[in-house]
Design a protein around this motif. Structure first.
Motif, PDB file in Angstrom:
ATOM      1  N   TYR A  47      -4.106 -16.113  37.146  1.00 18.73           N
ATOM      2  CA  TYR A  47      -3.559 -16.751  35.951  1.00 18.73           C
ATOM      3  C   TYR A  47      -4.201 -16.179  34.694  1.00 18.73           C
ATOM      4  O   TYR A  47      -3.535 -15.907  33.710  1.00 18.73           O
ATOM      5  N   ARG A  48      -5.511 -15.996  34.734  1.00 19.03           N
ATOM      6  CA  ARG A  48      -6.215 -15.470  33.561  1.00 19.03           C
ATOM      7  C   ARG A  48      -5.762 -14.033  33.255  1.00 19.03           C
ATOM      8  O   ARG A  48      -5.539 -13.676  32.097  1.00 19.03           O
ATOM      9  N   LEU A  49      -5.614 -13.219  34.290  1.00 20.76           N
ATOM     10  CA  LEU A  49      -5.151 -11.846  34.092  1.00 20.76           C
ATOM     11  C   LEU A  49      -3.758 -11.814  33.483  1.00 20.76           C
ATOM     12  O   LEU A  49      -3.485 -11.061  32.538  1.00 20.76           O
ATOM     13  N   LEU A  50      -2.853 -12.628  34.019  1.00 21.46           N
ATOM     14  CA  LEU A  50      -1.487 -12.662  33.491  1.00 21.46           C
ATOM     15  C   LEU A  50      -1.467 -13.152  32.046  1.00 21.46           C
ATOM     16  O   LEU A  50      -0.765 -12.602  31.208  1.00 21.46           O
ATOM     17  N   LYS A  51      -2.261 -14.164  31.763  1.00 23.54           N
ATOM     18  CA  LYS A  51      -2.289 -14.697  30.409  1.00 23.54           C
ATOM     19  C   LYS A  51      -2.818 -13.659  29.429  1.00 23.54           C
ATOM     20  O   LYS A  51      -2.263 -13.456  28.350  1.00 23.54           O
ATOM     21  N   ASN A  52      -3.901 -12.988  29.800  1.00 24.65           N
ATOM     22  CA  ASN A  52      -4.480 -11.970  28.920  1.00 24.65           C
ATOM     23  C   ASN A  52      -3.538 -10.787  28.721  1.00 24.65           C
ATOM     24  O   ASN A  52      -3.582 -10.123  27.693  1.00 24.65           O
ATOM     25  N   ALA A  53      -2.685 -10.521  29.702  1.00 23.41           N
ATOM     26  CA  ALA A  53      -1.727  -9.427  29.593  1.00 23.41           C
ATOM     27  C   ALA A  53      -0.467  -9.849  28.842  1.00 23.41           C
ATOM     28  O   ALA A  53       0.413  -9.040  28.593  1.00 23.41           O
ATOM     29  N   GLY A  54      -0.380 -11.136  28.500  1.00 24.92           N
ATOM     30  CA  GLY A  54       0.791 -11.613  27.761  1.00 24.92           C
ATOM     31  C   GLY A  54       2.012 -11.801  28.627  1.00 24.92           C
ATOM     32  O   GLY A  54       3.133 -11.802  28.137  1.00 24.92           O
ATOM     33  N   VAL A  55       1.812 -11.975  29.923  1.00 23.58           N
ATOM     34  CA  VAL A  55       2.920 -12.140  30.855  1.00 23.58           C
ATOM     35  C   VAL A  55       3.130 -13.622  31.123  1.00 23.58           C
ATOM     36  O   VAL A  55       2.196 -14.343  31.447  1.00 23.58           O
ATOM     37  N   LEU A  56       4.372 -14.066  30.965  1.00 22.06           N
ATOM     38  CA  LEU A  56       4.710 -15.446  31.257  1.00 22.06           C
ATOM     39  C   LEU A  56       5.219 -15.561  32.691  1.00 22.06           C
ATOM     40  O   LEU A  56       5.840 -14.630  33.200  1.00 22.06           O
ATOM     41  N   PRO A  57       5.008 -16.710  33.332  1.00 26.19           N
ATOM     42  CA  PRO A  57       5.635 -16.917  34.640  1.00 26.19           C
ATOM     43  C   PRO A  57       7.150 -16.840  34.509  1.00 26.19           C
ATOM     44  O   PRO A  57       7.707 -17.120  33.439  1.00 26.19           O
ATOM     45  N   GLU A  58       7.807 -16.475  35.598  1.00 22.73           N
ATOM     46  CA  GLU A  58       9.254 -16.257  35.563  1.00 22.73           C
ATOM     47  C   GLU A  58      10.013 -17.474  35.059  1.00 22.73           C
ATOM     48  O   GLU A  58      10.963 -17.351  34.282  1.00 22.73           O
ATOM     49  N   GLU A  59       9.579 -18.669  35.457  1.00 18.95           N
ATOM     50  CA  GLU A  59      10.317 -19.868  35.037  1.00 18.95           C
ATOM     51  C   GLU A  59      10.223 -20.087  33.528  1.00 18.95           C
ATOM     52  O   GLU A  59      11.171 -20.567  32.912  1.00 18.95           O
ATOM     53  N   LEU A  60       9.119 -19.698  32.907  1.00 16.53           N
ATOM     54  CA  LEU A  60       9.021 -19.845  31.456  1.00 16.53           C
ATOM     55  C   LEU A  60       9.828 -18.783  30.725  1.00 16.53           C
ATOM     56  O   LEU A  60      10.383 -19.044  29.649  1.00 16.53           O
ATOM     57  N   GLU A  61       9.906 -17.590  31.295  1.00 14.97           N
ATOM     58  CA  GLU A  61      10.775 -16.557  30.710  1.00 14.97           C
ATOM     59  C   GLU A  61      12.231 -17.027  30.735  1.00 14.97           C
ATOM     60  O   GLU A  61      12.952 -16.888  29.749  1.00 14.97           O
ATOM     61  N   ILE A  62      12.640 -17.587  31.868  1.00 14.19           N
ATOM     62  CA  ILE A  62      14.014 -18.081  31.989  1.00 14.19           C
ATOM     63  C   ILE A  62      14.235 -19.230  31.013  1.00 14.19           C
ATOM     64  O   ILE A  62      15.292 -19.342  30.394  1.00 14.19           O
ATOM     65  N   LYS A  63      13.237 -20.090  30.865  1.00 17.43           N
ATOM     66  CA  LYS A  63      13.360 -21.219  29.943  1.00 17.43           C
ATOM     67  C   LYS A  63      13.557 -20.725  28.511  1.00 17.43           C
ATOM     68  O   LYS A  63      14.370 -21.280  27.763  1.00 17.43           O
ATOM     69  N   LYS A  64      12.846 -19.679  28.127  1.00 15.34           N
ATOM     70  CA  LYS A  64      13.033 -19.101  26.795  1.00 15.34           C
ATOM     71  C   LYS A  64      14.456 -18.562  26.632  1.00 15.34           C
ATOM     72  O   LYS A  64      15.081 -18.737  25.584  1.00 15.34           O
ATOM     73  N   GLU A  65      14.979 -17.925  27.686  1.00 14.61           N
ATOM     74  CA  GLU A  65      16.346 -17.411  27.641  1.00 14.61           C
ATOM     75  C   GLU A  65      17.351 -18.552  27.524  1.00 14.61           C
ATOM     76  O   GLU A  65      18.354 -18.438  26.806  1.00 14.61           O
ATOM     77  N   ILE A  66      17.090 -19.662  28.217  1.00 15.70           N
ATOM     78  CA  ILE A  66      17.977 -20.826  28.143  1.00 15.70           C
ATOM     79  C   ILE A  66      18.024 -21.357  26.717  1.00 15.70           C
ATOM     80  O   ILE A  66      19.100 -21.645  26.176  1.00 15.70           O
ATOM     81  N   ILE A  67      16.874 -21.453  26.087  1.00 14.56           N
ATOM     82  CA  ILE A  67      16.817 -21.948  24.709  1.00 14.56           C
ATOM     83  C   ILE A  67      17.581 -21.006  23.772  1.00 14.56           C
ATOM     84  O   ILE A  67      18.350 -21.454  22.919  1.00 14.56           O
TER      85      ILE A  67
END
Length: 124
Positions: A47-67
């Motif tokens: 989680y820390r590595l993904l956060k530091n790399a600026g990568v969102l979990p897939e469900e949050l990326e999809i949520k942004k697309e929905i919005i």
């Protein structure tokens, strides 16, 4: 103290005396400590590595697309384009719901904060 700790301490003291540690970014500011207590121990590093790399979990990326699709539909006046956007929106919502169902079973941390995530990103 072991030898490595003593060497490190001496090197730090030497650097302070030489002024090498002056004017560092964030100097004099409190450290921001992350609360990762809700994430299982074995997943925290990932989680820390993904956060530091600026990568969102897939469900949050999809949520942004929905919005974004909701906003586009609200400002769209062409009925054909609106239908296409609505179709995309429905596909994204379906994908999001499937991902969330899978996450509920596999991740107690995510299921614990599911309602907070839904609320923060529009209540879907």
């Amino acid at each position: 103290m072991d030898v490595f700790a003593l060497l490190a301490e001496n090197k730090i003291r030497e650097s302070i005396q030489n002024g090498e540690l002056n004017n560092l970014p964030g100097s004099g500011k409190p450290l921001e400590m992350e609360d990762l207590s809700h994430i299982p121990d074995e997943l925290r590093a990932g989680y820390r590595l993904l956060k530091n790399a600026g990568v969102l979990p897939e469900e949050l990326e999809i949520k942004k697309e929905i919005i974004s699709l909701h906003k586009l539909i609200n400002y769209c006046y062409d009925e054909d384009e609106k239908r296409q956007l609505t179709k995309k929106l429905n596909e994204k919502i379906l994908r999001f719901n499937i991902l969330m169902e899978k996450r509920q079973v596999s991740s107690p941390a995510l299921s614990c904060y599911k309602d907070k995530i839904y609320t923060k990103f529009g209540g879907y």
